[in-house]
Motif scaffolding. Structure first.
Motif, PDB file in Angstrom:
ATOM      1  N   ARG A 104       0.844  -1.194   0.000  1.00  0.00           N
ATOM      2  CA  ARG A 104       0.000   0.000   0.000  1.00  0.00           C
ATOM      3  C   ARG A 104       0.879   1.245   0.000  1.00  0.00           C
ATOM      4  O   ARG A 104       1.788   1.379   0.823  1.00  0.00           O
ATOM      5  CB  ARG A 104      -0.900  -0.009   1.234  1.00  0.00           C
ATOM      6  N   THR A 105       0.615   2.166  -0.910  1.00  0.00           N
ATOM      7  CA  THR A 105       1.337   3.436  -0.945  1.00  0.00           C
ATOM      8  C   THR A 105       0.709   4.377   0.078  1.00  0.00           C
ATOM      9  O   THR A 105      -0.479   4.727  -0.036  1.00  0.00           O
ATOM     10  CB  THR A 105       1.300   4.065  -2.346  1.00  0.00           C
ATOM     11  N   LEU A 106       1.494   4.774   1.066  1.00  0.00           N
ATOM     12  CA  LEU A 106       0.989   5.624   2.150  1.00  0.00           C
ATOM     13  C   LEU A 106       1.201   7.103   1.855  1.00  0.00           C
ATOM     14  O   LEU A 106       0.467   7.947   2.385  1.00  0.00           O
ATOM     15  CB  LEU A 106       1.690   5.260   3.457  1.00  0.00           C
ATOM     16  N   ALA A 107       2.196   7.411   1.061  1.00  0.00           N
ATOM     17  CA  ALA A 107       2.457   8.800   0.674  1.00  0.00           C
ATOM     18  C   ALA A 107       3.175   8.789  -0.663  1.00  0.00           C
ATOM     19  O   ALA A 107       4.027   7.932  -0.906  1.00  0.00           O
ATOM     20  CB  ALA A 107       3.303   9.513   1.730  1.00  0.00           C
ATOM     21  N   ASP A 108       2.816   9.738  -1.533  1.00  0.00           N
ATOM     22  CA  ASP A 108       3.450   9.841  -2.841  1.00  0.00           C
ATOM     23  C   ASP A 108       3.667  11.309  -3.153  1.00  0.00           C
ATOM     24  O   ASP A 108       2.704  12.070  -3.298  1.00  0.00           O
ATOM     25  CB  ASP A 108       2.582   9.189  -3.918  1.00  0.00           C
ATOM     26  N   ARG A 109       4.927  11.703  -3.217  1.00  0.00           N
ATOM     27  CA  ARG A 109       5.269  13.101  -3.466  1.00  0.00           C
ATOM     28  C   ARG A 109       5.949  13.280  -4.827  1.00  0.00           C
ATOM     29  O   ARG A 109       6.653  14.240  -5.045  1.00  0.00           O
ATOM     30  CB  ARG A 109       6.184  13.616  -2.352  1.00  0.00           C
ATOM     31  N   GLY A 110       5.738  12.342  -5.709  1.00  0.00           N
ATOM     32  CA  GLY A 110       6.333  12.420  -7.035  1.00  0.00           C
ATOM     33  C   GLY A 110       7.707  11.790  -7.080  1.00  0.00           C
ATOM     34  O   GLY A 110       7.869  10.662  -7.536  1.00  0.00           O
ATOM     35  N   ALA A 111       8.696  12.511  -6.584  1.00  0.00           N
ATOM     36  CA  ALA A 111      10.054  11.963  -6.570  1.00  0.00           C
ATOM     37  C   ALA A 111      10.228  10.929  -5.472  1.00  0.00           C
ATOM     38  O   ALA A 111      11.138  10.104  -5.532  1.00  0.00           O
ATOM     39  CB  ALA A 111      11.076  13.085  -6.393  1.00  0.00           C
ATOM     40  N   ALA A 112       9.370  10.969  -4.454  1.00  0.00           N
ATOM     41  CA  ALA A 112       9.522  10.071  -3.300  1.00  0.00           C
ATOM     42  C   ALA A 112       8.180   9.478  -2.907  1.00  0.00           C
ATOM     43  O   ALA A 112       7.132  10.116  -3.065  1.00  0.00           O
ATOM     44  CB  ALA A 112      10.131  10.822  -2.117  1.00  0.00           C
ATOM     45  N   ALA A 113       8.239   8.253  -2.403  1.00  0.00           N
ATOM     46  CA  ALA A 113       7.024   7.584  -1.953  1.00  0.00           C
ATOM     47  C   ALA A 113       7.324   6.746  -0.718  1.00  0.00           C
ATOM     48  O   ALA A 113       8.450   6.292  -0.509  1.00  0.00           O
ATOM     49  CB  ALA A 113       6.461   6.686  -3.063  1.00  0.00           C
ATOM     50  N   LEU A 114       6.304   6.574   0.101  1.00  0.00           N
ATOM     51  CA  LEU A 114       6.363   5.705   1.279  1.00  0.00           C
ATOM     52  C   LEU A 114       5.405   4.545   1.052  1.00  0.00           C
ATOM     53  O   LEU A 114       4.230   4.761   0.727  1.00  0.00           O
ATOM     54  CB  LEU A 114       5.967   6.476   2.540  1.00  0.00           C
ATOM     55  N   VAL A 115       5.911   3.328   1.213  1.00  0.00           N
ATOM     56  CA  VAL A 115       5.132   2.131   0.922  1.00  0.00           C
ATOM     57  C   VAL A 115       5.129   1.196   2.125  1.00  0.00           C
ATOM     58  O   VAL A 115       6.169   0.989   2.761  1.00  0.00           O
ATOM     59  CB  VAL A 115       5.709   1.385  -0.302  1.00  0.00           C
ATOM     60  N   ASP A 116       3.968   0.643   2.429  1.00  0.00           N
ATOM     61  CA  ASP A 116       3.853  -0.442   3.409  1.00  0.00           C
ATOM     62  C   ASP A 116       3.770  -1.740   2.618  1.00  0.00           C
ATOM     63  O   ASP A 116       2.799  -1.977   1.898  1.00  0.00           O
ATOM     64  CB  ASP A 116       2.603  -0.260   4.271  1.00  0.00           C
ATOM     65  N   ARG A 148       8.356  -0.014   4.473  1.00  0.00           N
ATOM     66  CA  ARG A 148       8.274  -0.664   5.786  1.00  0.00           C
ATOM     67  C   ARG A 148       7.405  -1.915   5.661  1.00  0.00           C
ATOM     68  O   ARG A 148       6.808  -2.171   4.619  1.00  0.00           O
ATOM     69  CB  ARG A 148       7.701   0.290   6.826  1.00  0.00           C
ATOM     70  N   GLY A 149       7.363  -2.712   6.713  1.00  0.00           N
ATOM     71  CA  GLY A 149       6.569  -3.936   6.657  1.00  0.00           C
ATOM     72  C   GLY A 149       7.101  -4.934   5.654  1.00  0.00           C
ATOM     73  O   GLY A 149       6.361  -5.762   5.129  1.00  0.00           O
ATOM     74  N   ALA A 150       8.417  -4.885   5.392  1.00  0.00           N
ATOM     75  CA  ALA A 150       9.014  -5.734   4.361  1.00  0.00           C
ATOM     76  C   ALA A 150       9.529  -7.049   4.952  1.00  0.00           C
ATOM     77  O   ALA A 150       9.600  -7.223   6.170  1.00  0.00           O
ATOM     78  CB  ALA A 150      10.151  -4.993   3.661  1.00  0.00           C
ATOM     79  N   THR A 151       9.897  -7.943   4.066  1.00  0.00           N
ATOM     80  CA  THR A 151      10.468  -9.237   4.454  1.00  0.00           C
ATOM     81  C   THR A 151      11.796  -9.426   3.726  1.00  0.00           C
ATOM     82  O   THR A 151      12.164  -8.634   2.857  1.00  0.00           O
ATOM     83  CB  THR A 151       9.506 -10.386   4.115  1.00  0.00           C
ATOM     84  N   HIS A 152      12.516 -10.494   4.066  1.00  0.00           N
ATOM     85  CA  HIS A 152      13.833 -10.784   3.483  1.00  0.00           C
ATOM     86  C   HIS A 152      13.830 -10.608   1.973  1.00  0.00           C
ATOM     87  O   HIS A 152      12.941 -11.102   1.287  1.00  0.00           O
ATOM     88  CB  HIS A 152      14.218 -12.227   3.781  1.00  0.00           C
ATOM     89  N   PHE A 153      14.875  -9.943   1.431  1.00  0.00           N
ATOM     90  CA  PHE A 153      14.914  -9.765  -0.024  1.00  0.00           C
ATOM     91  C   PHE A 153      16.190 -10.280  -0.667  1.00  0.00           C
ATOM     92  O   PHE A 153      16.457 -10.004  -1.845  1.00  0.00           O
ATOM     93  CB  PHE A 153      14.642  -8.320  -0.430  1.00  0.00           C
ATOM     94  N   GLY A 154      17.009 -11.052   0.028  1.00  0.00           N
ATOM     95  CA  GLY A 154      18.189 -11.636  -0.581  1.00  0.00           C
ATOM     96  C   GLY A 154      19.315 -10.629  -0.734  1.00  0.00           C
ATOM     97  O   GLY A 154      19.509  -9.766   0.127  1.00  0.00           O
ATOM     98  N   CYS A 155      20.053 -10.707  -1.831  1.00  0.00           N
ATOM     99  CA  CYS A 155      21.207  -9.829  -2.067  1.00  0.00           C
ATOM    100  C   CYS A 155      20.747  -8.432  -2.451  1.00  0.00           C
ATOM    101  O   CYS A 155      20.071  -8.239  -3.463  1.00  0.00           O
ATOM    102  CB  CYS A 155      22.076 -10.384  -3.192  1.00  0.00           C
TER     103      CYS A 155
END
Length: 400
Positions: A104-116, A148-155
């Motif tokens: 879920r995108t919690l904030a989107d400012r064009g150049a930057a975004a916050l994602v859960d 945020r709210g992420a899980t393991h992503f490898g290398c």
């Protein structure tokens, strides 16, 4: 590390001053004794089928498989399929990874975004975040996706290199959620995770610069790899609670040793440890505090059962140099050509930059009839996974 299997941007022609790539890696991958070889495409396809059998949609399973197999392909098996049954399948089974989660995108400012990320598969989500950062950078010159709210992503390097494929600079860094692995210099209790950091950039054709590092002396995977192989580890990787060096890698999972920080040398209390510890804190700020992810220091004592690598935070950023000035690509080729041209102290070990080794390893292992080497024990483990999932094990090219 080598770019992932994504469509490549147009590449500039090789200047005459650029040395031709050697036919073998300057520093060969760490050997894995015994066992078969499997074609790279077969290994990725098998892994994707395993993820699909565990509920992951095919459009996520394939990039997730590429991310996981990247470690084996590039000569870093500690971050490859050895973690399939140790990390990813158990996390899928107990719900710590939700294969169907919709970030879920919690904030989107064009150049930057916050994602859960909402516990979506990190092996897929990290690449999607970098791709989003790249698209933002096309418009704004820079793009940043904080997760945020992420899980393991490898290398981390696998994901950062996606930006380099588009002639951009990629930055990926992650904390370890609430997990605590290494104590601060002078401290007795673990406080932070290994907090990996990667920076990737265009360099020489088919050989991007990819720095991919933990902020501890080594990542936990390297320690466990040594333990599985029955090898001791060098002084400077681990220390006991009093700061004395430990060379038995199994002591780490027994709780009798902690990882040392990058720069600590063989003694946990040396001032150089503040370099790695400071970098780890910087990653914690950028990757966890920025998006509001879980942090180790805020989670209580080390024995807290909730102190797991849940609610991981990471940052995915892309910078488009061509949006700022002309000539970045040519300057990059000149810079990295100069690195390769540096006279070596050992004629048998020419100077290389981070990412060269991995690109050569991947190219060699993709060659027909060469394949990816797997330890015999790991191949048996994958065969058991295949049997449980009701799919075919990856076919063997032949024993080494």
């Amino acid at each position: 590390m080598v770019p992932p299997d994504t469509p490549s941007a147009a590449r500039s022609p090789r200047p005459s001053s650029v040395p031709s790539p050697p036919t073998t890696a300057a520093f060969p991958p760490r050997p894995s004794r015994g066992g078969p070889r499997v074609a790279a495409d077969d290994l990725v396809s098998f892994t994707a089928q395993v993820f699909t059998a565990h509920g992951m949609p095919p459009e996520r399973a394939r990039p997730a498989a590429e991310a996981l197999c990247y470690g084996d392909l590039t000569g870093h098996p500690s971050h490859g399929l050895a973690n399939l049954t140790r990390i990813y399948l158990p996390a899928l089974a107990d719900g710590r990874i939700d294969p169907l989660a919709q970030p879920r995108t919690l904030a989107d400012r064009g150049a930057a975004a916050l994602v859960d990320a909402r516990r979506a598969p990190g092996l897929w989500q990290a690449g999607a975040a970098v791709d989003s950062a790249v698209e933002r950078a096309r418009t704004h010159g820079v793009g940043l996706v904080s997760v945020r709210g992420a899980t393991h992503f490898g290398c981390a390097g696998h994901h950062a290199a996606r930006a380099a494929e588009h002639r951009m600079i990629g930055i990926v860094a992650a904390n370890c959620g609430r997990q605590r692995i290494a104590p601060p210099p002078g401290g007795r209790e673990p406080l932070l995770g290994t907090n990996p950091l990667s920076v990737a950039a265009p360099a020489l054709p088919e050989h991007p610069f990819v720095l991919d590092m933990s902020t501890t002396a080594v990542p936990t995977g390297r320690v466990r790899e040594a333990a599985r192989a029955g090898r001791s580890v060098p002084a400077g990787w681990l220390a006991d609670s009093a700061g004395a060096p430990v060379t038995d890698p199994a002591a780490f999972d027994r709780g009798q040793a902690r990882l040392l920080w990058l720069g600590a040398g063989e003694a946990a209390g040396r001032g150089g440890a503040y370099k790695g510890f400071g970098l780890a804190l910087a990653v914690e700020v950028l990757a966890a505090l920025l998006p509001g992810a879980g942090t180790g220091p805020a989670s209580g004592c080390a024995d807290d059962p909730g102190a797991r690598d849940d609610d991981i935070g990471f940052i995915a950023a892309a910078v488009a140099p061509d949006a700022l000035r002309e000539g970045f690509g040519a300057d990059a080729r000149a810079l990295f050509s100069a690195v390769l041209s540096c006279p070596p102290t050992d004629a048998e070990a020419p100077v290389r930059y981070p990412g060269w080794h991995e690109a050569e390893s991947a190219r060699a292992r993709r060659r027909d009839g060469v394949g990816v080497p797997l330890p015999a024990a790991l191949h048996r483990e994958l065969a058991a996974v295949a049997d449980t999932a009701g799919i075919a094990a990856p076919p063997v090219l032949g024993d080494r």
